[in-house]
Enzyme design. Sequence first.
Site, PDB file in Angstrom:
ATOM      1  N   GLU A 151      14.984  -7.757 -17.907  1.00  0.00           N
ATOM      2  CA  GLU A 151      14.112  -6.892 -18.290  1.00  0.00           C
ATOM      3  C   GLU A 151      14.292  -6.810 -19.850  1.00  0.00           C
ATOM      4  O   GLU A 151      14.940  -7.020 -20.378  1.00  0.00           O
ATOM      5  CB  GLU A 151      15.066  -5.349 -17.935  1.00  0.00           C
ATOM      6  CG  GLU A 151      14.251  -4.220 -18.296  1.00  0.00           C
ATOM      7  CD  GLU A 151      12.593  -4.072 -17.879  1.00  0.00           C
ATOM      8  OE1 GLU A 151      12.253  -4.580 -16.831  1.00  0.00           O
ATOM      9  OE2 GLU A 151      11.778  -3.955 -18.627  1.00  0.00           O
ATOM     10  N   ARG A 154      12.742  -1.455 -24.178  1.00  0.00           N
ATOM     11  CA  ARG A 154      13.358  -0.881 -25.276  1.00  0.00           C
ATOM     12  C   ARG A 154      13.715   0.602 -25.093  1.00  0.00           C
ATOM     13  O   ARG A 154      12.686   1.316 -24.545  1.00  0.00           O
ATOM     14  CB  ARG A 154      12.637  -0.937 -26.495  1.00  0.00           C
ATOM     15  CG  ARG A 154      12.143  -2.375 -27.008  1.00  0.00           C
ATOM     16  CD  ARG A 154      10.892  -1.989 -28.147  1.00  0.00           C
ATOM     17  NE  ARG A 154       9.948  -1.305 -27.410  1.00  0.00           N
ATOM     18  CZ  ARG A 154       8.723  -1.080 -28.048  1.00  0.00           C
ATOM     19  NH1 ARG A 154       8.974  -1.018 -29.329  1.00  0.00           N
ATOM     20  NH2 ARG A 154       7.903  -0.611 -27.436  1.00  0.00           N
ATOM     21  N   GLU A 155      14.876   1.029 -25.109  1.00  0.00           N
ATOM     22  CA  GLU A 155      15.290   2.345 -25.138  1.00  0.00           C
ATOM     23  C   GLU A 155      14.566   3.080 -25.925  1.00  0.00           C
ATOM     24  O   GLU A 155      14.109   2.645 -27.019  1.00  0.00           O
ATOM     25  CB  GLU A 155      16.817   2.456 -25.372  1.00  0.00           C
ATOM     26  CG  GLU A 155      17.796   1.959 -24.245  1.00  0.00           C
ATOM     27  CD  GLU A 155      19.145   2.113 -24.512  1.00  0.00           C
ATOM     28  OE1 GLU A 155      19.639   2.845 -25.567  1.00  0.00           O
ATOM     29  OE2 GLU A 155      20.163   1.236 -23.952  1.00  0.00           O
ATOM     30  N   ASN A 211      16.709 -12.113 -27.062  1.00  0.00           N
ATOM     31  CA  ASN A 211      17.493 -11.136 -27.832  1.00  0.00           C
ATOM     32  C   ASN A 211      17.921 -11.794 -28.947  1.00  0.00           C
ATOM     33  O   ASN A 211      17.982 -11.135 -30.146  1.00  0.00           O
ATOM     34  CB  ASN A 211      18.567 -10.508 -26.972  1.00  0.00           C
ATOM     35  CG  ASN A 211      18.041  -9.271 -26.111  1.00  0.00           C
ATOM     36  OD1 ASN A 211      16.671  -9.036 -26.369  1.00  0.00           O
ATOM     37  ND2 ASN A 211      18.961  -8.984 -25.360  1.00  0.00           N
ATOM     38  N   GLY A 256      17.922  -2.652 -43.005  1.00  0.00           N
ATOM     39  CA  GLY A 256      18.643  -1.670 -42.566  1.00  0.00           C
ATOM     40  C   GLY A 256      20.143  -1.875 -42.516  1.00  0.00           C
ATOM     41  O   GLY A 256      20.467  -2.799 -43.006  1.00  0.00           O
ATOM     42  N   CYS A 263      22.338  -3.961 -26.357  1.00  0.00           N
ATOM     43  CA  CYS A 263      22.163  -5.665 -25.967  1.00  0.00           C
ATOM     44  C   CYS A 263      22.378  -6.683 -26.855  1.00  0.00           C
ATOM     45  O   CYS A 263      23.146  -7.441 -26.724  1.00  0.00           O
ATOM     46  CB  CYS A 263      20.320  -5.558 -25.678  1.00  0.00           C
ATOM     47  SG  CYS A 263      20.064  -4.439 -24.154  1.00  0.00           S
TER      48      CYS A 263
END
Length: 441
Positions: A151, A154-155, A211, A256, A263
Site C-alpha cells: 500500500e 499517505r495518512e 520509501n 524540515g 513508515c
Amino acid sequence: MRIAMIGTGYVGLVSGTCLADFGHHVTCVDKDQGKIEGLLAGRMPIWEPGLDSLVKSNVERGRLAFTTSLAEALKDAEAVFIAVGTPSRRGDGHADLSYVFAAVEELAGLLKGPIVIVTKSTVPVGTGDKIAALLKENGAPEGTSVASNPEFLREGAAIADFKHPDRILVGAEDDKARECLAEIYRPLFLNRAPLLFTSRRTAELTKYAANAFLATKISFINEMADLCEAVGADVQDLARGIGLDNRIGPKFLHAGPGYGGSCFPKDTLALLRTAEDAGIEQRIVSTVVGVNDDRKAAMADRVREALGGSVEGKRIGVLGLTFKPNTDDMRDAPSIPLVERLVSGGASVVAFDPVGREQAEKVLPKIDYAASAEAVADGADALVVVTEWDEFRALDLGELAGRMKGKVLIDLRNIYDRAEAETAGLSYRGVGRGSAPSPGV
Ligand SMILES: NC(=O)c1ccc[n+]([C@@H]2O[C@H](COP(=O)([O-])OP(=O)(O)OC[C@H]3O[C@@H](n4cnc5c(N)ncnc54)[C@H](O)[C@@H]3O)[C@@H](O)[C@H]2O)c1
C-alpha cells in the site's frame, strides 16, 4: 466480491472502506475489541479526513462490516488481505513479522477452500514465500494463493490516495491471484490507474525502495538547507529551482525537522537489515538513516541557540506534534526527541496540536497542553512550529508576539515569511533560509 481485511488500523480500515465503496463486500477484523466496538458504534479509531462518513455510508449500504472473529470475516470470502502492523523489531531494526505470521497461522486453520491471500502490510522480500510455507504447514487447502499488494497511501490524504493511486502494485506467482486482484481493483483500472504486475518478491522490495527513495529526497533537501543557512541562500527557492525540473519533481523537497511517521523510519531500517542479510551494501540508505537521526536530534539545539545558548527555565510553546498534518499519528514524530530534549534541558514546554493531543499525551506526558495555538504563546519565551497544520498558517503573528514574553519564532516548517514575522516584532528563524545580502557592484 467478498473480501476479509485482517487488521483495522490506518491501512486496513481505509483500504477496507474504500474497497467497500467500490462495491465489494468487506468485513474488517481486528484483535482489538475496543477498536471494533467503537467502529460498530460509529466511532473512528484514527483521525483521517473523510473516513467517518465513508465508513458510515458503506455500513448503511450493507457492504462494510466489523468483527473480532476471523472465522466470521472469512465466511464466503474470496480474498483475504493482511494489513496488520510490521513495526521495527526491538533491538535490531528488522521488521517484526510476528503479527503477520500469527494472523497467517490462525487463518490457515480456518480456510475452507483455496482462496487468495494478499499481503498489504509492508513486509521484507521473501515474506510471501514464508507465508506460503506456513499456510502449507498449518493445513491450508491446496491451491491457496499468496500475493503481495503493498500500500502506498499517505495518512492525511489516505482516501484520495487509495481511490486515485499513482499505481497499483501486485506481486503474484499464479494466474488465479493475478485475476483475483485485477477483479478487486477493476473500478480503479477502469479509471486508468496503472495496475503493475510483478513477481511477489519484486513487489515486496519495491515498497521498501519507494520509501527509501522518498526518505532520501527529504534528507537531501535537509542537508541542502544546512548549506543554505551557512552560505546565505534560500532552500525554498532552491527546492523550487530543482523541483521544476521534471526529472527531479517538486515533492518531498520541503526542508524540515527530519522525517518521522509510521513508515519511513522503520522501513529504511528494515531495508538495511534485508541488505545486510543479503550481503549487499546500501551506502545511500544507510547514510540517509544517519542524516535523519542526527537531524531530529539537532532540532533542540536550534531552539537552544535561538534562545542564547540555554533553554533552562524557559517556557517554550510548540505548535503541532503529529508527524505531519491531517493525522493524529505520533509514531516516530520529530516532535518527540525535540520536546524530550527541551524538557531535559530544563525548559517547560506547552504544546498545541489540532487533533493529536490524545496520542501525544501517551508519549509526551510531562508537558502542558494548551487548548489553542494562541494560548501556547501566552508567556512563552519562544514558539516552535513543528507540524505545518493549515490552521497555523493564518495565525495573527502580531497577536502571538503580544502574548509572548520573549519574541523568538523558530519555524521548522517554513510556513511563515521572515518579513511578516519581523514586522510583527518577532525574531524569525526558519529552516535553510540564509539571509546574507549580496553586495552590488
Ligand atoms: N500507516 C501508513 O501510512 C501506512 C502506509 C502504507 C503501508 N503501511 C503498512 O501497513 C501495515 C499496517 O500499518 P498501520 O499503520 O495500518 O498499522 P496499525 O498499527 O494502525 O494497525 C494494525 C492493526 O492490526 C491489528 N492486528 C494485529 N494483529 C492482528 C490479528 N492477528 N488479527 C486481527 N488484527 C490484528 C491491530 O490491532 C491494529 O489495529 C504496516 O505494515 C505498515 O508498514 C502503513
